[in-house]
Design a protein around this motif. Structure first.
Motif, short mmCIF file in Angstrom:
data_model
loop_
_atom_site.label_atom_id
_atom_site.label_comp_id
_atom_site.label_asym_id
_atom_site.label_seq_id
_atom_site.Cartn_x
_atom_site.Cartn_y
_atom_site.Cartn_z
N PRO A 38 53.46 -81.19 -101.16
CA PRO A 38 54.18 -80.65 -99.99
C PRO A 38 54.52 -81.71 -98.94
CG PRO A 38 52.36 -79.20 -100.56
CD PRO A 38 52.23 -80.43 -101.43
N ASP A 39 53.64 -82.70 -98.79
CA ASP A 39 53.86 -83.70 -97.74
C ASP A 39 54.57 -84.96 -98.20
OD1 ASP A 39 51.68 -84.49 -99.26
OD2 ASP A 39 50.68 -85.48 -97.58
N ALA A 40 54.53 -85.26 -99.52
CA ALA A 40 55.11 -86.52 -100.01
C ALA A 40 55.05 -86.56 -101.53
CB ALA A 40 54.36 -87.71 -99.44
N VAL A 41 55.68 -87.57 -102.08
CA VAL A 41 55.51 -87.84 -103.51
C VAL A 41 54.25 -88.67 -103.63
CG1 VAL A 41 56.51 -88.94 -105.54
CG2 VAL A 41 57.99 -87.76 -103.92
N ARG A 42 53.33 -88.20 -104.46
CA ARG A 42 52.03 -88.86 -104.58
C ARG A 42 51.72 -89.19 -106.04
NH1 ARG A 42 49.15 -89.24 -100.20
NH2 ARG A 42 49.73 -88.03 -98.39
N CYS A 43 50.75 -90.08 -106.22
CA CYS A 43 50.28 -90.45 -107.54
C CYS A 43 49.54 -89.26 -108.15
CB CYS A 43 49.34 -91.64 -107.44
SG CYS A 43 48.47 -92.01 -108.97
N ARG A 44 49.88 -88.94 -109.38
CA ARG A 44 49.25 -87.81 -110.07
C ARG A 44 47.75 -88.04 -110.25
NH1 ARG A 44 51.97 -86.90 -115.49
NH2 ARG A 44 50.92 -88.85 -115.97
N ASN A 45 47.32 -89.28 -110.37
CA ASN A 45 45.92 -89.57 -110.66
C ASN A 45 45.05 -89.70 -109.41
OD1 ASN A 45 43.87 -90.26 -112.70
ND2 ASN A 45 43.82 -92.18 -111.59
N ASP A 46 45.48 -90.48 -108.44
CA ASP A 46 44.60 -90.74 -107.28
C ASP A 46 45.13 -90.20 -105.95
OD1 ASP A 46 46.57 -92.58 -106.54
OD2 ASP A 46 45.44 -94.30 -107.26
N ARG A 47 46.26 -89.50 -105.99
CA ARG A 47 46.86 -88.83 -104.82
C ARG A 47 47.30 -89.79 -103.72
NH1 ARG A 47 46.77 -85.74 -108.60
NH2 ARG A 47 45.53 -83.86 -108.68
N ALA A 48 47.35 -91.08 -104.01
CA ALA A 48 47.89 -92.04 -103.04
C ALA A 48 49.40 -91.86 -103.00
CB ALA A 48 47.55 -93.46 -103.46
N VAL A 49 50.02 -92.34 -101.94
CA VAL A 49 51.49 -92.30 -101.87
C VAL A 49 52.03 -93.08 -103.06
CG1 VAL A 49 53.49 -92.97 -100.51
CG2 VAL A 49 51.48 -92.03 -99.36
N HIS A 50 53.00 -92.47 -103.73
CA HIS A 50 53.58 -93.10 -104.92
C HIS A 50 54.64 -94.11 -104.53
CE1 HIS A 50 54.40 -93.35 -109.18
NE2 HIS A 50 55.68 -93.36 -108.88
N PRO A 51 54.71 -95.25 -105.14
CA PRO A 51 53.87 -95.75 -106.23
C PRO A 51 52.56 -96.33 -105.70
CG PRO A 51 55.59 -97.33 -105.78
CD PRO A 51 55.83 -96.15 -104.86
N CYS A 52 51.47 -95.96 -106.37
CA CYS A 52 50.15 -96.47 -105.98
C CYS A 52 49.96 -97.90 -106.51
CB CYS A 52 49.05 -95.55 -106.51
SG CYS A 52 48.90 -95.59 -108.30
N ARG A 53 48.84 -98.50 -106.18
CA ARG A 53 48.59 -99.89 -106.56
C ARG A 53 48.65 -100.10 -108.07
NH1 ARG A 53 43.37 -101.81 -105.28
NH2 ARG A 53 44.15 -103.91 -105.12
N LEU A 54 48.04 -99.21 -108.84
CA LEU A 54 48.03 -99.40 -110.29
C LEU A 54 49.40 -99.19 -110.91
CD1 LEU A 54 44.56 -98.02 -111.33
CD2 LEU A 54 45.47 -100.29 -111.77
N HIS A 55 50.18 -98.26 -110.38
CA HIS A 55 51.55 -98.07 -110.88
C HIS A 55 52.38 -99.32 -110.58
CE1 HIS A 55 54.98 -95.57 -112.15
NE2 HIS A 55 55.64 -96.37 -111.33
N ARG A 56 52.26 -99.83 -109.37
CA ARG A 56 53.01 -101.05 -109.01
C ARG A 56 52.59 -102.22 -109.88
NH1 ARG A 56 51.63 -99.36 -103.71
NH2 ARG A 56 50.22 -101.14 -103.52
N TRP A 57 51.28 -102.35 -110.13
CA TRP A 57 50.80 -103.43 -111.00
C TRP A 57 51.40 -103.30 -112.39
CZ3 TRP A 57 48.10 -103.16 -115.59
CH2 TRP A 57 47.64 -104.38 -116.09
N GLY A 58 51.37 -102.09 -112.94
CA GLY A 58 51.93 -101.87 -114.27
C GLY A 58 53.40 -102.25 -114.34
#
Length: 84
Positions: A38-58
């Protein structure tokens, strides 16, 4: 970027990208995919704002390997396909 990202910074890239690194990167991008909240697009795994650190690293690893978006999508499809 979340405040934790500002503190921790980016994850370091490997000095050279191996096929094993590509596998880890595809897994990171797949597991840490975007999900609408509801508030933002978030990471499915850790709920951080997307893209999270691991997504960016990948994505950075895959970019460093020289893979196109089409090749990345094919690798993701292979990763998420049901096993027989």
């Amino acid at each position: 970027m979340d405040s934790i990202d500002e503190i921790l910074g980016e994850l370091p890239l490997p000095p050279y990208v191996t096929s094993e690194d590509v596998g880890f990167a595809i897994r990171a991008v797949t597991v840490h995919a975007a999900e609408q909240w509801p508030d933002a697009v978030r990471c499915r795994n850790d709920r951080a704002v997307h893209p999270c650190r691991l997504h960016r690293w990948g994505r950075r690893v895959l970019d460093q390997r020289g893979l196109t978006d089409r090749q990345v999508q094919l690798l993701i499809a292979e990763q998420t396909a049901p096993q027989r």
